[in-house]
Design a protein around this motif. Structure first.
Motif, PDB file in Angstrom:
ATOM      1  N   ARG A 161     -11.308  -0.036  -3.750  1.00 49.78           N
ATOM      2  CA  ARG A 161     -11.166  -1.426  -4.211  1.00 49.78           C
ATOM      3  C   ARG A 161      -9.789  -2.021  -3.915  1.00 49.78           C
ATOM      4  O   ARG A 161      -9.499  -3.159  -4.281  1.00 49.78           O
ATOM      5  CB  ARG A 161     -11.494  -1.529  -5.698  1.00 49.78           C
ATOM      6  CG  ARG A 161     -10.535  -0.846  -6.619  1.00 49.78           C
ATOM      7  CD  ARG A 161     -11.043  -0.884  -8.073  1.00 49.78           C
ATOM      8  NE  ARG A 161     -10.102  -0.224  -8.934  1.00 49.78           N
ATOM      9  CZ  ARG A 161      -9.150  -0.838  -9.619  1.00 49.78           C
ATOM     10  NH1 ARG A 161      -9.026  -2.144  -9.575  1.00 49.78           N
ATOM     11  NH2 ARG A 161      -8.319  -0.154 -10.374  1.00 49.78           N
ATOM     12  N   TRP A 162      -8.936  -1.289  -3.225  1.00 48.94           N
ATOM     13  CA  TRP A 162      -7.550  -1.700  -3.008  1.00 48.94           C
ATOM     14  C   TRP A 162      -7.443  -3.108  -2.424  1.00 48.94           C
ATOM     15  O   TRP A 162      -6.611  -3.898  -2.850  1.00 48.94           O
ATOM     16  CB  TRP A 162      -6.841  -0.696  -2.101  1.00 48.94           C
ATOM     17  CG  TRP A 162      -5.359  -0.784  -2.190  1.00 48.94           C
ATOM     18  CD1 TRP A 162      -4.515  -1.326  -1.263  1.00 48.94           C
ATOM     19  CD2 TRP A 162      -4.527  -0.332  -3.263  1.00 48.94           C
ATOM     20  NE1 TRP A 162      -3.218  -1.236  -1.680  1.00 48.94           N
ATOM     21  CE2 TRP A 162      -3.203  -0.617  -2.924  1.00 48.94           C
ATOM     22  CE3 TRP A 162      -4.785   0.288  -4.480  1.00 48.94           C
ATOM     23  CZ2 TRP A 162      -2.132  -0.307  -3.738  1.00 48.94           C
ATOM     24  CZ3 TRP A 162      -3.722   0.599  -5.299  1.00 48.94           C
ATOM     25  CH2 TRP A 162      -2.419   0.301  -4.930  1.00 48.94           C
ATOM     26  N   HIS A 163      -8.264  -3.429  -1.456  1.00 44.85           N
ATOM     27  CA  HIS A 163      -8.175  -4.738  -0.808  1.00 44.85           C
ATOM     28  C   HIS A 163      -8.656  -5.877  -1.713  1.00 44.85           C
ATOM     29  O   HIS A 163      -8.393  -7.042  -1.420  1.00 44.85           O
ATOM     30  CB  HIS A 163      -8.953  -4.740   0.511  1.00 44.85           C
ATOM     31  CG  HIS A 163     -10.431  -4.650   0.340  1.00 44.85           C
ATOM     32  ND1 HIS A 163     -11.069  -3.462   0.036  1.00 44.85           N
ATOM     33  CD2 HIS A 163     -11.394  -5.596   0.406  1.00 44.85           C
ATOM     34  CE1 HIS A 163     -12.370  -3.697  -0.065  1.00 44.85           C
ATOM     35  NE2 HIS A 163     -12.588  -4.974   0.155  1.00 44.85           N
ATOM     36  N   ARG A 164      -9.321  -5.554  -2.811  1.00 43.00           N
ATOM     37  CA  ARG A 164      -9.844  -6.581  -3.715  1.00 43.00           C
ATOM     38  C   ARG A 164      -8.959  -6.819  -4.936  1.00 43.00           C
ATOM     39  O   ARG A 164      -9.197  -7.782  -5.666  1.00 43.00           O
ATOM     40  CB  ARG A 164     -11.250  -6.199  -4.186  1.00 43.00           C
ATOM     41  CG  ARG A 164     -12.274  -6.180  -3.078  1.00 43.00           C
ATOM     42  CD  ARG A 164     -13.696  -6.005  -3.604  1.00 43.00           C
ATOM     43  NE  ARG A 164     -13.852  -4.917  -4.566  1.00 43.00           N
ATOM     44  CZ  ARG A 164     -14.241  -3.685  -4.262  1.00 43.00           C
ATOM     45  NH1 ARG A 164     -14.509  -3.358  -3.014  1.00 43.00           N
ATOM     46  NH2 ARG A 164     -14.377  -2.774  -5.192  1.00 43.00           N
ATOM     47  N   ILE A 165      -7.983  -5.959  -5.183  1.00 41.02           N
ATOM     48  CA  ILE A 165      -7.153  -6.145  -6.374  1.00 41.02           C
ATOM     49  C   ILE A 165      -5.909  -6.948  -6.024  1.00 41.02           C
ATOM     50  O   ILE A 165      -5.463  -6.982  -4.877  1.00 41.02           O
ATOM     51  CB  ILE A 165      -6.790  -4.807  -7.055  1.00 41.02           C
ATOM     52  CG1 ILE A 165      -5.984  -3.896  -6.133  1.00 41.02           C
ATOM     53  CG2 ILE A 165      -8.047  -4.108  -7.545  1.00 41.02           C
ATOM     54  CD1 ILE A 165      -5.528  -2.610  -6.791  1.00 41.02           C
ATOM     55  N   ASP A 166      -5.355  -7.601  -7.039  1.00 41.68           N
ATOM     56  CA  ASP A 166      -4.198  -8.457  -6.772  1.00 41.68           C
ATOM     57  C   ASP A 166      -2.917  -7.638  -6.668  1.00 41.68           C
ATOM     58  O   ASP A 166      -2.870  -6.452  -6.998  1.00 41.68           O
ATOM     59  CB  ASP A 166      -4.073  -9.560  -7.822  1.00 41.68           C
ATOM     60  CG  ASP A 166      -3.817  -9.053  -9.233  1.00 41.68           C
ATOM     61  OD1 ASP A 166      -3.165  -7.991  -9.399  1.00 41.68           O
ATOM     62  OD2 ASP A 166      -4.251  -9.721 -10.182  1.00 41.68           O
ATOM     63  N   SER A 167      -1.900  -8.303  -6.190  1.00 41.01           N
ATOM     64  CA  SER A 167      -0.616  -7.652  -5.921  1.00 41.01           C
ATOM     65  C   SER A 167      -0.033  -6.998  -7.169  1.00 41.01           C
ATOM     66  O   SER A 167       0.494  -5.889  -7.090  1.00 41.01           O
ATOM     67  CB  SER A 167       0.356  -8.683  -5.354  1.00 41.01           C
ATOM     68  OG  SER A 167       1.592  -8.094  -5.063  1.00 41.01           O
TER      69      SER A 167
ATOM     70  N   ARG B  80      -3.637   8.120  -4.888  1.00 43.11           N
ATOM     71  CA  ARG B  80      -4.686   7.280  -5.466  1.00 43.11           C
ATOM     72  C   ARG B  80      -6.001   8.043  -5.547  1.00 43.11           C
ATOM     73  O   ARG B  80      -6.218   9.022  -4.854  1.00 43.11           O
ATOM     74  CB  ARG B  80      -4.908   6.030  -4.616  1.00 43.11           C
ATOM     75  CG  ARG B  80      -3.727   5.083  -4.611  1.00 43.11           C
ATOM     76  CD  ARG B  80      -3.975   3.886  -3.722  1.00 43.11           C
ATOM     77  NE  ARG B  80      -4.052   4.310  -2.321  1.00 43.11           N
ATOM     78  CZ  ARG B  80      -4.444   3.516  -1.326  1.00 43.11           C
ATOM     79  NH1 ARG B  80      -4.816   2.273  -1.573  1.00 43.11           N
ATOM     80  NH2 ARG B  80      -4.469   3.965  -0.088  1.00 43.11           N
TER      81      ARG B  80
ATOM     82  N   THR C  24       0.828  -1.195   0.000  1.00 40.63           N
ATOM     83  CA  THR C  24       0.000   0.000   0.000  1.00 40.63           C
ATOM     84  C   THR C  24       0.867   1.251   0.000  1.00 40.63           C
ATOM     85  O   THR C  24       1.898   1.280   0.667  1.00 40.63           O
ATOM     86  CB  THR C  24      -0.965   0.023   1.207  1.00 40.63           C
ATOM     87  OG1 THR C  24      -1.740   1.231   1.147  1.00 40.63           O
ATOM     88  CG2 THR C  24      -0.245  -0.046   2.523  1.00 40.63           C
TER      89      THR C  24
ATOM     90  N   GLU D 141      -9.856   3.792  -6.532  1.00 41.60           N
ATOM     91  CA  GLU D 141      -8.711   2.911  -6.287  1.00 41.60           C
ATOM     92  C   GLU D 141      -8.596   2.561  -4.807  1.00 41.60           C
ATOM     93  O   GLU D 141      -8.351   1.396  -4.463  1.00 41.60           O
ATOM     94  CB  GLU D 141      -7.413   3.571  -6.760  1.00 41.60           C
ATOM     95  CG  GLU D 141      -7.289   3.646  -8.256  1.00 41.60           C
ATOM     96  CD  GLU D 141      -6.143   4.506  -8.733  1.00 41.60           C
ATOM     97  OE1 GLU D 141      -5.755   4.328  -9.906  1.00 41.60           O
ATOM     98  OE2 GLU D 141      -5.644   5.368  -7.970  1.00 41.60           O
TER      99      GLU D 141
ATOM    100  N   GLU E  18      -1.550  -5.707  -9.773  1.00 44.81           N
ATOM    101  CA  GLU E  18      -2.250  -4.461 -10.097  1.00 44.81           C
ATOM    102  C   GLU E  18      -1.905  -3.365  -9.092  1.00 44.81           C
ATOM    103  O   GLU E  18      -1.713  -2.211  -9.460  1.00 44.81           O
ATOM    104  CB  GLU E  18      -3.759  -4.665 -10.157  1.00 44.81           C
ATOM    105  CG  GLU E  18      -4.485  -3.438 -10.672  1.00 44.81           C
ATOM    106  CD  GLU E  18      -5.979  -3.632 -10.888  1.00 44.81           C
ATOM    107  OE1 GLU E  18      -6.642  -2.630 -11.201  1.00 44.81           O
ATOM    108  OE2 GLU E  18      -6.474  -4.763 -10.751  1.00 44.81           O
ATOM    109  N   ARG E  19      -1.801  -3.745  -7.804  1.00 47.99           N
ATOM    110  CA  ARG E  19      -1.411  -2.758  -6.788  1.00 47.99           C
ATOM    111  C   ARG E  19      -0.044  -2.167  -7.114  1.00 47.99           C
ATOM    112  O   ARG E  19       0.150  -0.948  -7.065  1.00 47.99           O
ATOM    113  CB  ARG E  19      -1.352  -3.406  -5.403  1.00 47.99           C
ATOM    114  CG  ARG E  19      -2.673  -3.551  -4.754  1.00 47.99           C
ATOM    115  CD  ARG E  19      -2.478  -3.985  -3.311  1.00 47.99           C
ATOM    116  NE  ARG E  19      -3.417  -5.045  -3.049  1.00 47.99           N
ATOM    117  CZ  ARG E  19      -3.107  -6.310  -2.849  1.00 47.99           C
ATOM    118  NH1 ARG E  19      -1.865  -6.706  -2.817  1.00 47.99           N
ATOM    119  NH2 ARG E  19      -4.056  -7.190  -2.635  1.00 47.99           N
TER     120      ARG E  19
END
Length: 66
Positions: free
Chosen positions: A32-38, A25, A5, A29, A40-41
């Motif tokens: 949805r941060w906790h739902r996207i994969d590493s 961000r 993060t 963004e 994409e983060r």
């Protein structure tokens, strides 16, 4: 599990750009941060310094782990 993060706990949105002053961000963004994969983060985090510079805002500080 640690989630990558850019959050530095300075959570204020610039009304002109829609970017967080602390991390760069957008609200969608952040939401949805906790739902996207590493991958994409990490891709988003690579864009943040240039995004902030283009918006005329100070570059976000270094990311920290959760």
């Amino acid at each position: 599990m640690s989630i990558e993060t850019p959050c530095i706990a300075v959570c204020m949105i610039d009304p002109r750009t829609g970017l967080c002053y602390g991390c760069g961000r957008t609200l969608p963004e952040i939401a949805r941060w906790h739902r996207i994969d590493s991958a994409e983060r990490l891709a988003i985090m690579e864009l943040l310094p240039a995004r902030m510079a283009d918006a005329g805002l100070p570059a976000p500080a270094a990311a920290k782990g959760d």
